[in-house]
Design an enzyme around this catalytic site. Structure first.
Site, PDB file in Angstrom:
ATOM      1  N   GLY A  45      22.984  87.969 -32.298  1.00  0.00           N
ATOM      2  CA  GLY A  45      23.357  89.337 -31.964  1.00  0.00           C
ATOM      3  C   GLY A  45      24.183  89.355 -30.700  1.00  0.00           C
ATOM      4  O   GLY A  45      24.119  88.423 -29.882  1.00  0.00           O
ATOM      5  N   GLN A  50      27.679  92.765 -23.144  1.00  0.00           N
ATOM      6  CA  GLN A  50      27.673  91.322 -22.856  1.00  0.00           C
ATOM      7  C   GLN A  50      29.076  90.718 -22.770  1.00  0.00           C
ATOM      8  O   GLN A  50      29.237  89.604 -22.305  1.00  0.00           O
ATOM      9  CB  GLN A  50      26.872  90.563 -23.931  1.00  0.00           C
ATOM     10  CG  GLN A  50      25.396  90.875 -23.887  1.00  0.00           C
ATOM     11  CD  GLN A  50      24.667  90.085 -24.950  1.00  0.00           C
ATOM     12  OE1 GLN A  50      24.610  90.499 -26.095  1.00  0.00           O
ATOM     13  NE2 GLN A  50      24.138  88.929 -24.586  1.00  0.00           N
ATOM     14  N   CYS A  88      18.808  84.795 -24.980  1.00  0.00           N
ATOM     15  CA  CYS A  88      19.925  85.732 -24.868  1.00  0.00           C
ATOM     16  C   CYS A  88      21.151  84.971 -24.370  1.00  0.00           C
ATOM     17  O   CYS A  88      21.025  84.131 -23.464  1.00  0.00           O
ATOM     18  CB  CYS A  88      19.552  86.841 -23.893  1.00  0.00           C
ATOM     19  SG  CYS A  88      20.849  88.052 -23.616  1.00  0.00           S
ATOM     20  N   LEU A  89      22.308  85.265 -24.944  1.00  0.00           N
ATOM     21  CA  LEU A  89      23.538  84.579 -24.517  1.00  0.00           C
ATOM     22  C   LEU A  89      23.853  84.866 -23.055  1.00  0.00           C
ATOM     23  O   LEU A  89      24.535  84.083 -22.409  1.00  0.00           O
ATOM     24  CB  LEU A  89      24.713  85.004 -25.396  1.00  0.00           C
ATOM     25  CG  LEU A  89      24.620  84.642 -26.886  1.00  0.00           C
ATOM     26  CD1 LEU A  89      25.819  85.204 -27.636  1.00  0.00           C
ATOM     27  CD2 LEU A  89      24.516  83.141 -27.080  1.00  0.00           C
ATOM     28  N   HIS A 130      16.469  94.129 -29.463  1.00  0.00           N
ATOM     29  CA  HIS A 130      17.049  93.370 -28.347  1.00  0.00           C
ATOM     30  C   HIS A 130      18.458  93.892 -28.029  1.00  0.00           C
ATOM     31  O   HIS A 130      18.786  94.136 -26.861  1.00  0.00           O
ATOM     32  CB  HIS A 130      17.070  91.882 -28.736  1.00  0.00           C
ATOM     33  CG  HIS A 130      17.665  90.962 -27.722  1.00  0.00           C
ATOM     34  ND1 HIS A 130      16.967  89.924 -27.145  1.00  0.00           N
ATOM     35  CD2 HIS A 130      18.910  90.897 -27.180  1.00  0.00           C
ATOM     36  CE1 HIS A 130      17.754  89.274 -26.292  1.00  0.00           C
ATOM     37  NE2 HIS A 130      18.948  89.850 -26.298  1.00  0.00           N
ATOM     38  N   GLU A 131      19.272  94.080 -29.067  1.00  0.00           N
ATOM     39  CA  GLU A 131      20.672  94.485 -28.835  1.00  0.00           C
ATOM     40  C   GLU A 131      20.774  95.949 -28.405  1.00  0.00           C
ATOM     41  O   GLU A 131      21.586  96.293 -27.547  1.00  0.00           O
ATOM     42  CB  GLU A 131      21.522  94.230 -30.087  1.00  0.00           C
ATOM     43  CG  GLU A 131      21.570  92.778 -30.550  1.00  0.00           C
ATOM     44  CD  GLU A 131      21.918  91.776 -29.465  1.00  0.00           C
ATOM     45  OE1 GLU A 131      22.644  92.137 -28.520  1.00  0.00           O
ATOM     46  OE2 GLU A 131      21.446  90.632 -29.556  1.00  0.00           O
ATOM     47  N   HIS A 134      20.180  96.260 -24.811  1.00  0.00           N
ATOM     48  CA  HIS A 134      21.355  95.935 -23.982  1.00  0.00           C
ATOM     49  C   HIS A 134      22.189  97.179 -23.695  1.00  0.00           C
ATOM     50  O   HIS A 134      22.707  97.356 -22.587  1.00  0.00           O
ATOM     51  CB  HIS A 134      22.249  94.912 -24.692  1.00  0.00           C
ATOM     52  CG  HIS A 134      21.886  93.472 -24.441  1.00  0.00           C
ATOM     53  ND1 HIS A 134      21.815  92.926 -23.177  1.00  0.00           N
ATOM     54  CD2 HIS A 134      21.589  92.467 -25.306  1.00  0.00           C
ATOM     55  CE1 HIS A 134      21.491  91.637 -23.281  1.00  0.00           C
ATOM     56  NE2 HIS A 134      21.338  91.343 -24.555  1.00  0.00           N
TER      57      HIS A 134
HETATM   58 ZN    ZN Z   1      20.749  89.522 -25.293  1.00  0.00          ZN
END
Ligand code: ZN
Length: 192
Positions: A45, A50, A88-89, A130-131, A134
């Site tokens: 995701g 991000q 997470c990236l 999660h997304e 963000h």
């Molecule tokens: Zn993340």
């Protein structure tokens, strides 16, 4: 198409509340770039925050299907919670145990501006939560049990520690030196 730069924990845009997108403002090139970035980075995701764009856009894959969701909102979630490992990236090399609703219903617009509803269970439910977090400036570490924060099996060459428990203080110090050396403003904490 191009792969976008994924910003790391400490970058102020990760703590911003993303702006809604009007259907006529949908930039298909940007959506494709987000998909390509998610794929290139091996993510399941990606939220626009991000890649330093504070707009309400997320991309998700559950390996069977890829979703592009604009202005996503959780309209219902199960009281039944499951706790699982998340990474997470924007938090490279790190993982922790995070409790999430086992099922969610999300309404959004698709890439053509058409309203859609997604019912997520299992991994898809976790990634949706999660997304969407963000987009509200929330990161999984805000919801995780701090005692479960651990460095993954990081390669020696990555500059990140190998498997061991860690603390947010340690993560912040390391990320500051690795990713934010030249940045004037670094924001780790959630914006109240
Ligand atoms: Zn993340």
């Amino acid at each position: 198409m191009s792969v976008l730069k994924v910003i790391k924990y400490g970058h102020p845009t990760l703590r911003k509340t993303a702006e809604p997108v009007k259907p006529e403002e949908i930039d298909k090139q940007f959506l494709q770039d987000m998909l390509e970035t998610m794929e290139e980075e091996d993510g399941v995701g990606l939220a626009a925050n991000q890649v330093d764009v504070a707009k309400q856009i997320i991309t998700i894959t559950d390996f069977e299907k890829t979703y592009i969701l604009i202005n996503p909102k959780i309209t219902a979630c199960s009281e039944n919670m499951v706790t699982g490992k998340e990474g997470c990236l924007s938090l490279p090399g790190l993982e922790a145990q995070v409790p999430r609703s086992e099922k969610v219903i999300v309404s959004a617009l698709d890439e053509n501006g058409v309203p859609v509803e997604i019912i997520g269970r299992g991994l898809l439910a976790v990634v949706l939560q999660h997304e969407i977090d963000h987009l509200n400036g929330v990161m999984y570490i805000d919801r995780a049990d701090p005692a479960t924060l651990v460095w993954q099996d990081n390669e020696e060459t990555s500059g990140l520690p190998a498997t061991k428990n860690t603390t947010l203080d340690e993560v912040q110090t390391l990320y500051k030196s690795m990713f934010h050396k030249d940045m004037k403003t670094v924001i780790f904490d959630p914006v109240k």
